[in-house]
Design a protein around this motif. Structure first.
Motif, PDB file in Angstrom:
ATOM      1  N   SER A  90       2.950   6.168  -0.152  1.00  0.00           N
ATOM      2  CA  SER A  90       4.392   6.338   0.000  1.00  0.00           C
ATOM      3  C   SER A  90       5.155   5.288  -0.804  1.00  0.00           C
ATOM      4  O   SER A  90       6.154   5.590  -1.468  1.00  0.00           O
ATOM      5  CB  SER A  90       4.767   6.252   1.480  1.00  0.00           C
ATOM      6  OG  SER A  90       6.157   6.378   1.660  1.00  0.00           O
ATOM      7  N   ALA A  91       4.678   4.040  -0.757  1.00  0.00           N
ATOM      8  CA  ALA A  91       5.319   2.968  -1.528  1.00  0.00           C
ATOM      9  C   ALA A  91       5.207   3.241  -3.027  1.00  0.00           C
ATOM     10  O   ALA A  91       6.162   3.030  -3.788  1.00  0.00           O
ATOM     11  CB  ALA A  91       4.680   1.624  -1.180  1.00  0.00           C
ATOM     12  N   ALA A  92       4.039   3.730  -3.467  1.00  0.00           N
ATOM     13  CA  ALA A  92       3.846   4.018  -4.891  1.00  0.00           C
ATOM     14  C   ALA A  92       4.769   5.144  -5.355  1.00  0.00           C
ATOM     15  O   ALA A  92       5.352   5.073  -6.443  1.00  0.00           O
ATOM     16  CB  ALA A  92       2.381   4.383  -5.144  1.00  0.00           C
ATOM     17  N   LEU A  93       4.928   6.181  -4.538  1.00  0.00           N
ATOM     18  CA  LEU A  93       5.823   7.282  -4.902  1.00  0.00           C
ATOM     19  C   LEU A  93       7.277   6.809  -4.975  1.00  0.00           C
ATOM     20  O   LEU A  93       8.047   7.275  -5.825  1.00  0.00           O
ATOM     21  CB  LEU A  93       5.699   8.411  -3.878  1.00  0.00           C
ATOM     22  CG  LEU A  93       4.402   9.224  -3.918  1.00  0.00           C
ATOM     23  CD1 LEU A  93       4.390  10.261  -2.805  1.00  0.00           C
ATOM     24  CD2 LEU A  93       4.228   9.908  -5.274  1.00  0.00           C
ATOM     25  N   SER A  94       7.655   5.890  -4.093  1.00  0.00           N
ATOM     26  CA  SER A  94       9.027   5.379  -4.145  1.00  0.00           C
ATOM     27  C   SER A  94       9.277   4.599  -5.434  1.00  0.00           C
ATOM     28  O   SER A  94      10.383   4.629  -5.981  1.00  0.00           O
ATOM     29  CB  SER A  94       9.319   4.504  -2.919  1.00  0.00           C
ATOM     30  OG  SER A  94       8.597   3.290  -2.969  1.00  0.00           O
TER      31      SER A  94
END
Length: 517
Positions: free
Chosen positions: A112-116
Motif C-alpha cells: 500500500s505504501a509503495a502504491l501511494s
C-alpha cells in the motif's frame, strides 16, 4: 481478591503488555514512517520536475498520457486482486482497529505504501498521512501476531498504538496522534487505550527525531512564525470563518455523495484512468491544482493569489481530491482536505481584508479555516482544535480556534452529514459483507484462568465488533476486574457469527475453544 492481588493482576495482565506492545509498535512505526516520508518527499519533487519539463515540451504530452493510462490499468489490476490496497489509509486502519475490516499483513501494508509513492509520482492530489497511519496499523498488528499465541488478543491494541504513532510521525503532532485513538479510531476513552497510544507516540517521536536528521527530512508538517493574536473585539472573525467552514463542509460532503453515485456507474478502470488524465491536464496548468497540497498551504501564507485563482483552486482541488478518493487510488485524504480548507480560508481572508480587516490577520484566518475544515469534513473537532494549536502554531488564538471548530462541526452534525472517513469505511464494510445476513443472538461465556480478559475491566477490552456485554456474574469476590470463573452474558450482532464467536473465545479462554454456556 485483596487489593494487592488486584494491583498485581492489573500490572501483569494489562499495564506491562500495553507498555511492551506500545513501545514496540511506536519505535518500528516511527522508523518506517520517517523513511516513507523521505521517499514521498522525493517522489513529490520528481513529480513537480516532470510536470515542469512537460510544460516546456508539450510534444511529449501523448507519451505522458499513455504512461498514465498504463499506470491506471496497472493499479486496476492490483486492486482487483488485492481490494485491501484501495483508497485512503485512515478509513481502512480505523476499520481494522474497530474490528469491522480484516487487518492487513506486512506485505499488504508495504505494498500500500509503495502504491501511494506511485500516486505521488503521478501528481494525484492525495496525501502521506493516510498511508502512514495504515503503515502503523499494519506494523502494530504484525508485532502482536508474531508474539506467542497467548498475546494475540493484544493485536487491536498494538494496531491502535501503531496508528497513533503513524499519525504523529506523519504530521509532527504527537498530542493529536494520541487524541486520534480516542476520538476517531474507537470513539471512547479507556485507560488501556490511552496508555498504549501515549507509549507508542512517545517511542515514535524519539525514533523519528533521531532518524529524520540523518535523512535530511523535517519532523514537523509546518514551521510557521507566531501569529498575531485576535483581540476580543475581533471575535466575530472566527464566527464568520466557522460558519463558512461548516456550510462548505455540508456542500462538500453532499457533493461527495453525489459524485460517488455518478462515478460508480462507470467501469472502475475508466474512473482510475480518468482521474490520472484529469490530474495531468490540471498539472499542466499549475502544480497548485495537484499533488498533496502541502506546498500550496505553505505558499498561501507567503503570497495571496487573485480571487479568481483561489476560486478555481477551491473548485478543482475539491472535485479532483474527491474523485481520486472515490476511484480507490491509494493515498490519504487528510492533507488534501487541509489544502481545501486553506484555500477556502484564503479566499475568505482576501474578501475580509478588502472589507477593512487588518491584513496582518490574513495568516490567522487561513489557519482557522484549516482547523474548521478538519472539524467539519472529517468530524473530528477535538483533534482539529489540538492540531491547529500543535501543528499550526495557533496557541495564542485558542479561543478563536475553539469557536471555529465547534461551529464548523455543529453545522454538518445538525444536518446529519457523515464524515468523509465514515463514508469510505461504510463502503468498505458493505463490500466485505457481500450479501451476508446479520445474525443477532445472546450467549454466555465463562472467563477461564489465564485468559486475556482476566485482570481487565469490561471497558478496557476490545470486544469484537457488534458484541455488547449485558451482564457479568461474578464467580468469586466482587471486583471491578474480570476474574476466572466470571460468566459474561453478551449480545452478538454479527455478519460473520463464526468469526465473532472465535474472537470471543480468544478473549475469554486460555486456549482456543473455550467454554460457551
Amino acid at each position: 481478591m485483596t487489593k494487592q492481588q488486584i494491583v498485581k493482576t492489573h500490572m501483569v495482565s494489562s499495564v506491562l503488555p500495553a507498555l511492551f506492545f506500545g513501545a514496540l509498535a511506536g519505535a518500528v512505526t516511527g522508523a518506517v514512517v520517517t523513511v516513507y516520508k523521505w521517499l514521498a518527499g522525493h517522489a513529490t519533487a520528481v513529480s513537480a520536475a516532470l510536470y515542469a519539463a512537460l510544460r516546456a515540451r508539450l510534444w511529449l504530452l501523448p507519451v505522458a498520457a499513455a504512461a498514465l493510462v498504463a499506470v491506471g490499468f496497472l493499479l486496476h489490476a492490483v486492486y482487483r486482486r488485492h481490494p485491501g490496497l484501495r483508497g485512503g489509509g485512515i478509513p481502512t486502519a480505523v476499520g481494522a482497529m474497530r474490528g469491522t475490516l480484516p487487518a492487513n499483513g506486512l506485505r499488504s501494508t508495504l505494498a500500500s505504501a509503495a502504491l501511494s509513492l506511485l500516486t505521488f509520482l503521478c501528481g494525484v492530489p492525495l496525501g502521506t498521512e493516510g498511508p502512514s497511519v495504515l503503515l502503523g496499523t499494519g506494523l502494530g498488528g504484525v508485532a502482536a501476531r508474531k508474539a506467542p499465541e497467548k498475546w494475540h488478543a493484544w493485536e487491536r491494541y498494538s494496531m491502535t498504538g501503531g496508528a497513533c504513532a503513524g499519525f504523529s510521525a506523519a504530521t509532527g503532532a504527537p498530542l493529536s496522534g494520541i487524541l486520534f485513538a480516542v476520538e476517531e479510531a474507537h470513539r471512547r476513552i479507556s485507560p488501556l487505550i490511552v496508555l498504549t497510544a501515549v507509549v507508542s507516540v512517545l517511542f515514535s517521536e524519539i525514533t523519528s527525531n533521531l532518524l529524520a536528521p540523518l535523512l535530511g527530512c523535517e519532523t514537523t508538517l509546518f514551521s510557521f512564525s507566531p501569529f498575531t493574536s485576535l483581540a476580543l473585539s475581533e471575535i466575530w472573525i472566527p464566527l464568520v470563518v466557522g460558519l463558512s467552514a461548516g456550510l462548505f463542509a455540508v456542500l462538500f460532503l453532499r457533493g461527495y455523495a453525489r459524485l460517488s453515485q455518478w462515478l460508480h456507474r462507470l467501469p472502475p478502470v475508466a474512473v482510475v484512468c480518468g482521474v490520472l488524465l484529469a490530474t495531468l491536464a490540471c498539472g499542466l496548468l499549475s502544480t497548485d491544482f495537484i499533488a498533496t497540497g502541502h506546498a500550496l498551504i505553505e505558499e498561501l501564507f507567503t503570497r495571496t493569489p487573485a480571487l479568481w485563482m483561489l476560486a478555481a483552486l477551491l473548485l478543482v482541488r475539491s472535485v479532483l481530491s474527491l474523485s481520486a478518493n472515490l476511484s480507490g487510488i491509494t493515498g490519504g485524504i487528510f492533507l488534501p482536505l487541509m489544502a481545501v480548507g486553506a484555500v477556502l480560508a484564503a479566499l475568505l481572508g482576501r474578501v475580509l481584508c478588502l472589507c477593512g480587516v487588518d491584513p496582518a490577520l490574513y495568516p490567522v484566518i487561513v489557519c482557522l479555516g484549516i482547523g474548521g475544515c478538519i472539524a467539519g469534513m472529517m468530524k473530528m473537532p477535538l483533534t482539529a482544535i489540538l492540531f491547529a494549536v500543535e501543528a499550526l502554531g495557533m496557541s495564542q488564538n485558542l479561543l478563536p480556534v475553539i469557536l471555529v471548530c465547534a461551529l464548523a462541526y455543529v453545522i454538518p452534525e445538525a444536518l446529519k452529514e457523515d464524515s468523509v472517513m465514515e463514508r469510505v469505511l461504510h463502503r468498505h464494510q458493505e463490500n466485505r459483507r457481500n450479501g451476508k445476513k446479520q445474525v443477532v443472538c445472546e450467549r454466555d461465556f465463562v472467563v477461564e484462568e489465564h485468559a486475556f480478559a482476566v485482570g481487565k475491566e469490561v471497558r478496557d477490552v476490545f470486544w469484537p465488533h457488534g458484541v455488547f456485554v449485558l451482564s457479568v456474574k461474578k464467580g468469586g469476590e466482587p471486583s471491578p476486574l474480570l476474574a476466572a470463573g466470571d460468566v459474561l452474558s453478551v449480545q452478538i450482532q454479527s455478519w460473520d457469527i463464526e468469526k465473532t464467536v472465535t474472537d470471543l473465545r480468544a478473549i475469554t479462554s486460555a486456549k482456543n475453544g473455550g467454554r460457551i454456556l
